[in-house]
Scaffold this motif. Structure first.
Motif, PDB file in Angstrom:
ATOM      1  N   ILE A   4       1.302  -1.051   0.163  1.00  0.00           N
ATOM      2  CA  ILE A   4       0.162  -0.203   0.351  1.00  0.00           C
ATOM      3  C   ILE A   4       1.531   1.011   0.496  1.00  0.00           C
ATOM      4  O   ILE A   4       1.889   1.623   0.771  1.00  0.00           O
ATOM      5  CB  ILE A   4      -0.845   0.164   1.247  1.00  0.00           C
ATOM      6  N   HIS A   5       0.852   1.939  -1.413  1.00  0.00           N
ATOM      7  CA  HIS A   5       1.871   3.358  -0.933  1.00  0.00           C
ATOM      8  C   HIS A   5       1.007   4.527  -1.047  1.00  0.00           C
ATOM      9  O   HIS A   5      -0.095   5.349  -0.452  1.00  0.00           O
ATOM     10  CB  HIS A   5       2.667   3.666  -2.383  1.00  0.00           C
ATOM     11  N   ASP A   6       2.307   5.437  -0.280  1.00  0.00           N
ATOM     12  CA  ASP A   6       2.105   7.050  -0.461  1.00  0.00           C
ATOM     13  C   ASP A   6       1.776   7.589  -1.805  1.00  0.00           C
ATOM     14  O   ASP A   6       3.395   7.384  -1.464  1.00  0.00           O
ATOM     15  CB  ASP A   6       2.778   6.836   1.350  1.00  0.00           C
ATOM     16  N   PRO A   7       1.041   8.225  -2.013  1.00  0.00           N
ATOM     17  CA  PRO A   7       1.717   8.847  -3.533  1.00  0.00           C
ATOM     18  C   PRO A   7       2.206  10.010  -3.209  1.00  0.00           C
ATOM     19  O   PRO A   7       3.114  10.535  -4.453  1.00  0.00           O
ATOM     20  CB  PRO A   7       0.021   8.664  -3.771  1.00  0.00           C
ATOM     21  N   ASN A   8       3.145  10.915  -2.401  1.00  0.00           N
ATOM     22  CA  ASN A   8       3.600  12.195  -1.997  1.00  0.00           C
ATOM     23  C   ASN A   8       5.247  11.386  -1.336  1.00  0.00           C
ATOM     24  O   ASN A   8       5.598  12.475  -1.003  1.00  0.00           O
ATOM     25  CB  ASN A   8       2.706  12.631  -0.963  1.00  0.00           C
ATOM     26  N   TYR A   9       5.644  10.790  -1.215  1.00  0.00           N
ATOM     27  CA  TYR A   9       6.364   9.966  -0.778  1.00  0.00           C
ATOM     28  C   TYR A   9       7.640  10.544  -1.442  1.00  0.00           C
ATOM     29  O   TYR A   9       7.208  10.035  -2.853  1.00  0.00           O
ATOM     30  CB  TYR A   9       5.901   8.372  -0.498  1.00  0.00           C
TER      31      TYR A   9
END
Length: 363
Positions: A251-256
């Motif tokens: 599950i990813h943080d798109p803002n990283y």
């Protein structure tokens, strides 16, 4: 496209449990204090302001991708089961080509390890000696320590190696299960000999760093730290994280925003330059040092495109970013060490517990 609002996380899942004095002593014993401070400024702040140095400050050079262990948390184990991993050791002439270019550039450090065990490269001592002869300031590598023997240990100490980080996950039977075929007391004795020989030579280097994934010692941190008293210069823990080749496991943080494209370059044993140290499957090749110089690759279009995707918040268009958990959510954690409290963190939805992982992966 305007850049999305994001945050650069640097060393956010890696923690020291040594005392402040031990950490200060470790820092001072690295030497080259001013150069090291300049390097740390570049390491921490260049990515935050998207400043591209003229040359990477650090290189990962894979002396060997082969490994004698099948640790359950290692991505290469799954890769081998799926027939997508091929092991090898770096040719010494290719290595010399890399070092000869670095000699002319403002490189601070080189680590002779990535996916595999560098002590499986029969010329590892020569590699260290050559790099030091060419003026590379900081030469080091990560190891599981199982291949150490008195002759090799003495050669490593005498080679000029700056530091050696040994992955030592758990104690007793936990270690034996995770780090098979290594044996807890056997590896511990090898590291004791490393420290004893270094002290007998009246040297401060190589600095000895021990690290464990946190779940292997959770609840036993004090005992683990005591185990290394008088042996290791520093003891670290790593927040356990998912390391799967399947994109569905993340599950990813798109803002990283990953700092790596502004800091370092990772070179596989055969000369391929991969996107980063988490790109185990070589999903995004940025160049090849058999064909171009490191500097040309660092400045070339693939690296520029990677930095653009990072800044724009579209890094998930690259395959390696879709199988990386560095952007996973983290929660604060406190570790009680006697009268000390060490602040750490753990991954939430992408954390793992190595004690519960399938031991049949060793087979």
């Amino acid at each position: 496209m305007a850049r999305q609002k994001g945050a650069v996380k640097i060393n956010h899942d890696y923690f020291s449990i040594s005392t402040r004095w031990d950490n200060l002593r470790y820092f001072l014993r690295q030497g080259h204090i001013l150069a090291h401070l300049v390097d740390r400024i570049k390491w921490h702040y260049f990515p935050k302001f998207f400043l591209v140095p003229s040359f990477p400050t650090h290189l990962e050079v894979e002396a060997s991708s082969a490994c004698q262990m099948r640790c359950p948390m290692c991505k290469t184990v799954e890769m081998m089961k799926n027939g997508i991993f091929h092991a090898g050791v770096m040719d010494f002439e290719l290595y010399k080509k890399i070092i000869d270019e670095c000699r002319r550039e403002p490189l601070h450090s080189i680590k002779l390890s990535w996916r595999g065990e560098p002590l499986l490269n029969p010329r590892i001592v020569e590699m260290i000696v050559y790099a030091k002869q060419q003026g590379i300031r900081d030469v080091a590598f990560l190891s599981n320590g199982e291949r150490l023997n008195p002759a090799l240990t003495e050669a490593l100490v005498d080679s000029g190696l700056d530091w050696l980080s040994i992955s030592f996950d758990g104690m007793g039977e936990v270690y034996n299960r995770i780090r098979k075929p290594a044996i807890f007391e056997g590896t511990l004795e090898k590291i004791r000999y490393l420290r004893a020989y270094r002290d007998r030579r009246r040297q401060t280097k190589p600095l000895i760093r021990i690290q464990s994934v946190h779940s292997a010692i959770r609840g036993q941190e004090t005992d683990f730290l005591k185990l290394w008293d008088g042996i290791a210069d520093r003891v670290n823990i790593i927040a356990d994280q998912q390391r799967s080749i399947s994109e569905n496991d993340y599950i990813h943080d798109p803002n990283y925003i990953c700092p790596a494209p502004w800091q370092r370059m990772c070179i596989a044993w055969d000369g391929k330059v991969v996107q980063c140290v988490t790109d185990y499957v070589e999903g995004n090749i940025l160049g090849n040092v058999n064909e171009k110089t490191l500097k040309a690759i660092w400045r070339d279009q693939p690296f520029q495109e990677l930095r653009r995707l990072m800044k724009q918040g579209t890094r998930l268009l690259t395959k390696p970013c879709r199988t990386c958990s560095d952007d996973g959510a983290i929660e604060a954690e406190e570790i009680i060490l006697g009268d000390r409290v060490v602040k750490a963190a753990r991954y939430t939805h992408q954390g793992i517990d190595v004690k519960k992982m399938d031991s049949s992966l060793h087979e």
